[in-house]
Motif scaffolding. Structure first.
Motif, PDB file in Angstrom:
ATOM      1  N   UNK A 125       0.832  -1.207   0.000  1.00 37.20           N
ATOM      2  CA  UNK A 125       0.000   0.000   0.000  1.00 37.20           C
ATOM      3  C   UNK A 125       0.866   1.256   0.000  1.00 37.20           C
ATOM      4  N   UNK A 126       2.177   1.089  -0.100  1.00 41.77           N
ATOM      5  CA  UNK A 126       3.092   2.219  -0.243  1.00 41.77           C
ATOM      6  C   UNK A 126       3.451   2.339  -1.718  1.00 41.77           C
ATOM      7  N   UNK A 127       3.297   3.541  -2.260  1.00 37.62           N
ATOM      8  CA  UNK A 127       3.591   3.770  -3.663  1.00 37.62           C
ATOM      9  C   UNK A 127       5.092   3.885  -3.933  1.00 37.62           C
ATOM     10  N   UNK A 128       5.456   4.128  -5.174  1.00 33.58           N
ATOM     11  CA  UNK A 128       6.871   4.212  -5.537  1.00 33.58           C
ATOM     12  C   UNK A 128       7.534   5.491  -5.039  1.00 33.58           C
ATOM     13  N   UNK A 129       8.869   5.447  -4.996  1.00 40.96           N
ATOM     14  CA  UNK A 129       9.630   6.636  -4.629  1.00 40.96           C
ATOM     15  C   UNK A 129       9.614   7.659  -5.737  1.00 40.96           C
ATOM     16  N   UNK A 130       9.984   8.894  -5.436  1.00 38.57           N
ATOM     17  CA  UNK A 130      10.578   9.305  -4.162  1.00 38.57           C
ATOM     18  C   UNK A 130       9.559   9.679  -3.081  1.00 38.57           C
ATOM     19  N   UNK A 131       8.253   9.735  -3.436  1.00 41.33           N
ATOM     20  CA  UNK A 131       7.262  10.180  -2.455  1.00 41.33           C
ATOM     21  C   UNK A 131       6.779   9.060  -1.548  1.00 41.33           C
ATOM     22  N   UNK A 132       6.754   7.824  -2.031  1.00 40.23           N
ATOM     23  CA  UNK A 132       6.305   6.666  -1.259  1.00 40.23           C
ATOM     24  C   UNK A 132       4.948   6.936  -0.610  1.00 40.23           C
ATOM     25  N   UNK A 133       3.993   7.360  -1.410  1.00 41.11           N
ATOM     26  CA  UNK A 133       2.671   7.746  -0.910  1.00 41.11           C
ATOM     27  C   UNK A 133       1.885   6.528  -0.432  1.00 41.11           C
ATOM     28  N   UNK A 134       1.360   6.596   0.782  1.00 45.79           N
ATOM     29  CA  UNK A 134       0.528   5.525   1.312  1.00 45.79           C
ATOM     30  C   UNK A 134      -0.863   5.609   0.689  1.00 45.79           C
ATOM     31  N   UNK A 160       4.645   0.378  12.720  1.00 49.20           N
ATOM     32  CA  UNK A 160       4.885  -0.332  11.463  1.00 49.20           C
ATOM     33  C   UNK A 160       5.211  -1.755  11.883  1.00 49.20           C
ATOM     34  N   UNK A 161       4.373  -2.712  11.504  1.00 53.22           N
ATOM     35  CA  UNK A 161       4.451  -4.035  12.137  1.00 53.22           C
ATOM     36  C   UNK A 161       5.085  -5.120  11.267  1.00 53.22           C
ATOM     37  N   UNK A 162       4.458  -5.453  10.149  1.00 50.28           N
ATOM     38  CA  UNK A 162       4.909  -6.610   9.374  1.00 50.28           C
ATOM     39  C   UNK A 162       5.855  -6.297   8.244  1.00 50.28           C
ATOM     40  N   UNK A 163       6.203  -5.029   8.062  1.00 49.20           N
ATOM     41  CA  UNK A 163       7.018  -4.631   6.918  1.00 49.20           C
ATOM     42  C   UNK A 163       8.473  -5.055   7.035  1.00 49.20           C
ATOM     43  N   UNK A 180      20.097   0.164   1.973  1.00 48.10           N
ATOM     44  CA  UNK A 180      19.724   0.972   3.126  1.00 48.10           C
ATOM     45  C   UNK A 180      19.358   2.413   2.761  1.00 48.10           C
ATOM     46  N   UNK A 181      19.976   2.989   1.778  1.00 49.07           N
ATOM     47  CA  UNK A 181      19.630   4.372   1.398  1.00 49.07           C
ATOM     48  C   UNK A 181      18.173   4.461   0.978  1.00 49.07           C
ATOM     49  N   UNK A 182      17.733   3.515   0.159  1.00 45.73           N
ATOM     50  CA  UNK A 182      16.342   3.481  -0.292  1.00 45.73           C
ATOM     51  C   UNK A 182      15.405   3.153   0.865  1.00 45.73           C
ATOM     52  N   UNK A 183      15.772   2.177   1.676  1.00 49.69           N
ATOM     53  CA  UNK A 183      14.931   1.769   2.800  1.00 49.69           C
ATOM     54  C   UNK A 183      14.712   2.935   3.763  1.00 49.69           C
ATOM     55  N   UNK A 184      15.777   3.642   4.085  1.00 46.41           N
ATOM     56  CA  UNK A 184      15.661   4.739   5.044  1.00 46.41           C
ATOM     57  C   UNK A 184      14.858   5.903   4.477  1.00 46.41           C
ATOM     58  N   UNK A 185      14.978   6.156   3.186  1.00 44.34           N
ATOM     59  CA  UNK A 185      14.177   7.215   2.562  1.00 44.34           C
ATOM     60  C   UNK A 185      12.693   6.844   2.586  1.00 44.34           C
ATOM     61  N   UNK A 186      12.397   5.588   2.304  1.00 43.43           N
ATOM     62  CA  UNK A 186      11.009   5.107   2.315  1.00 43.43           C
ATOM     63  C   UNK A 186      10.432   5.149   3.726  1.00 43.43           C
ATOM     64  N   UNK A 187      11.223   4.700   4.691  1.00 42.46           N
ATOM     65  CA  UNK A 187      10.807   4.696   6.091  1.00 42.46           C
ATOM     66  C   UNK A 187      10.491   6.109   6.572  1.00 42.46           C
ATOM     67  N   UNK A 188      11.336   7.044   6.211  1.00 43.33           N
ATOM     68  CA  UNK A 188      11.121   8.440   6.605  1.00 43.33           C
ATOM     69  C   UNK A 188       9.824   8.979   6.015  1.00 43.33           C
ATOM     70  N   UNK A 189       9.563   8.687   4.748  1.00 41.22           N
ATOM     71  CA  UNK A 189       8.357   9.197   4.092  1.00 41.22           C
ATOM     72  C   UNK A 189       7.093   8.572   4.674  1.00 41.22           C
ATOM     73  N   UNK A 190       7.150   7.283   4.999  1.00 41.82           N
ATOM     74  CA  UNK A 190       5.977   6.622   5.575  1.00 41.82           C
ATOM     75  C   UNK A 190       5.640   7.241   6.928  1.00 41.82           C
ATOM     76  N   UNK A 191       6.645   7.396   7.777  1.00 42.15           N
ATOM     77  CA  UNK A 191       6.360   7.968   9.095  1.00 42.15           C
ATOM     78  C   UNK A 191       5.963   9.444   9.004  1.00 42.15           C
TER      79      UNK A 191
END
Length: 437
Positions: A125-134, A160-163, A180-191
């Protein structure tokens, strides 16, 4: 929780035992579409109710460490619902539970619980980067379920539970990944999106950075995986604070390695996040960070799907059915370790999950010992300044954790509920007293 393959000494955690299987089998495309349409339909109501139930930022009260733990009281997990998924798409009915209703939450409150933890997965349910829109319908539904509890005056924990589970389709929060660069950018946008949605809710809403984050191996923590977990926690705190509103002073909950007590409180690499962006209104000698751990020890009693170990505690009648470790003295030492490491420094501890599966089909007296275990965890948590939140996976009968029937709303384990409430009411300093005494 993590997987049902955990078989080790120490605090064992698991996720598949919530369902009794490694992961829900692939469903048909039509089934997935039906699940998505249900989420969208429910979200229409959520977008209205969510707007009407938000708290005013001007009325938020500030609770210190001891007050927030006291106010949280007895806690209950809405497990196997908003973290459930079908082919990587979160859907609350995908694992066999009915849609969450206000009536269910009202029943949980009527039973005496004051805190509800709502595990949440985002996955595809998270869209593509760079926005990673829920997906907006999913975020609306999350808000609606939060409001079911929040509007009734309950404390609510969302995460954030099962991700972060490699066994789940669509997982991405993988601490030993090379991306990790991509993961951390996505994590930041989700939160950032989640925190902004809830920024006007008062301190009864607690945000939890993640669930049981680790490399998937049940051994000692590894690097750089643990350093990445610490980085996720720091990104979470900074991101939430910067969204403003009540988020600038909100209590934030962070775990160490796999929510394991030894690996969080011991010298294994856990680093408390700094909190440089918090509101200047918070007294300098107070914290707004809480530490999350889980407790399922001894595993052969609490989680292992076997009928051999069915009794626990000093009142156990049959030594052959009792584990050789993990009794009241161990429980006390574990939560004392958290107290000494964190609580004494102003950081509250939350036992975000605990409980024991139903083995009454093997031993008719099992539920008595499950109640003893629940009361002991609650009493000991209170003794050491921690809040405790029981894990309910919605499953009743063999190997289930359920306290309620989520269709009829009936209480299915009144003895365990009574034990939890007795533990909350008990005097500090008497951990581990069985409910039957």
């Amino acid at each position: 929780m993590s997987t049902a393959t955990a078989r080790r000494t120490g605090v064992c955690t698991f996720d598949t035992l919530k369902t009794g299987r490694e992961e829900i089998p692939m469903i048909s495309q039509a089934g997935k579409i039906r699940a998505i349409f249900l989420a969208v339909a429910l979200a229409v109501a959520a977008s209205v109710q969510g707007l009407t139930n938000q708290a005013s930022a001007n009325t938020a009260t500030q609770a210190n460490a001891s007050q927030i733990v006291s106010d949280m009281g007895a806690g209950w997990n809405l497990g196997n619902q908003l973290e459930a998924n079908a082919n990587g798409y979160p859907s609350e009915t995908a694992w066999g539970q009915p849609a969450v209703t206000q009536a269910l939450i009202d029943k949980v409150k009527a039973a005496g619980f004051k805190t509800i933890r709502i595990p949440v997965s985002y996955l595809r349910h998270i869209g593509p980067g760079p926005d990673y829109t829920i997906n907006s319908s999913w975020l609306n539904r999350i808000q609606q379920v939060v409001n079911y509890a929040y509007s009734r005056g309950l404390h609510v924990v969302i995460n954030i539970h099962g991700d972060g589970y490699k066994t789940i389709n669509g997982s991405w929060l993988i601490c030993d990944s090379s991306s990790q660069t991509t993961i951390k950018a996505k994590y930041q946008k989700v939160w950032q999106q989640v925190a902004y949605r809830f920024k006007d809710y008062d301190q009864r809403l607690i945000l939890e950075s993640m669930n049981e984050e680790f490399d998937g191996q049940y051994g000692r923590p590894t690097q750089p995986c643990y350093s990445n977990i610490n980085s996720y926690n720091q990104i979470f705190v900074d991101t939430v604070r910067k969204t403003g509103g009540n988020n600038s002073s909100r209590w934030l909950l962070v775990p160490g390695w796999n929510t394991n007590i030894d690996y969080t409180a011991g010298n294994y690499g856990f680093a408390l996040p700094t909190d440089q962006y918090r509101s200047p209104s918070i007294p300098s000698n107070e914290r707004r960070i809480m530490i999350s751990v889980h407790y399922y020890s001894p595993w052969d009693f609490a989680g292992e799907e076997s009928g051999s170990i069915t009794q626990w505690g000093r009142a156990a009648a049959n030594p052959s059915r009792t584990s050789s470790w993990g009794q009241e003295d161990y429980l006390d030492s574990q939560l004392k370790m958290m107290y000494d490491t964190f609580v004494t420094k102003g950081y509250p501890v939350v036992v975000g999950e605990y409980g024991a599966i139903d083995k009454s089909s093997f031993d008719p007296s099992n539920n008595r010992y499950r109640a003893d275990f629940a009361r002991a965890v609650t009493v000991t948590a209170k003794k050491y300044g921690a809040a405790a939140i029981y894990w309910d996976n919605g499953e009743n009968g063999q190997y289930g954790f359920g306290l309620f029937n989520r269709r009829s709303y009936a209480v299915t384990q009144q003895g365990i509920v009574d034990a939890i409430m007795s533990g909350v009411r008990s005097a500090a300093g008497s951990p581990g007293v069985p409910s039957g005494t």
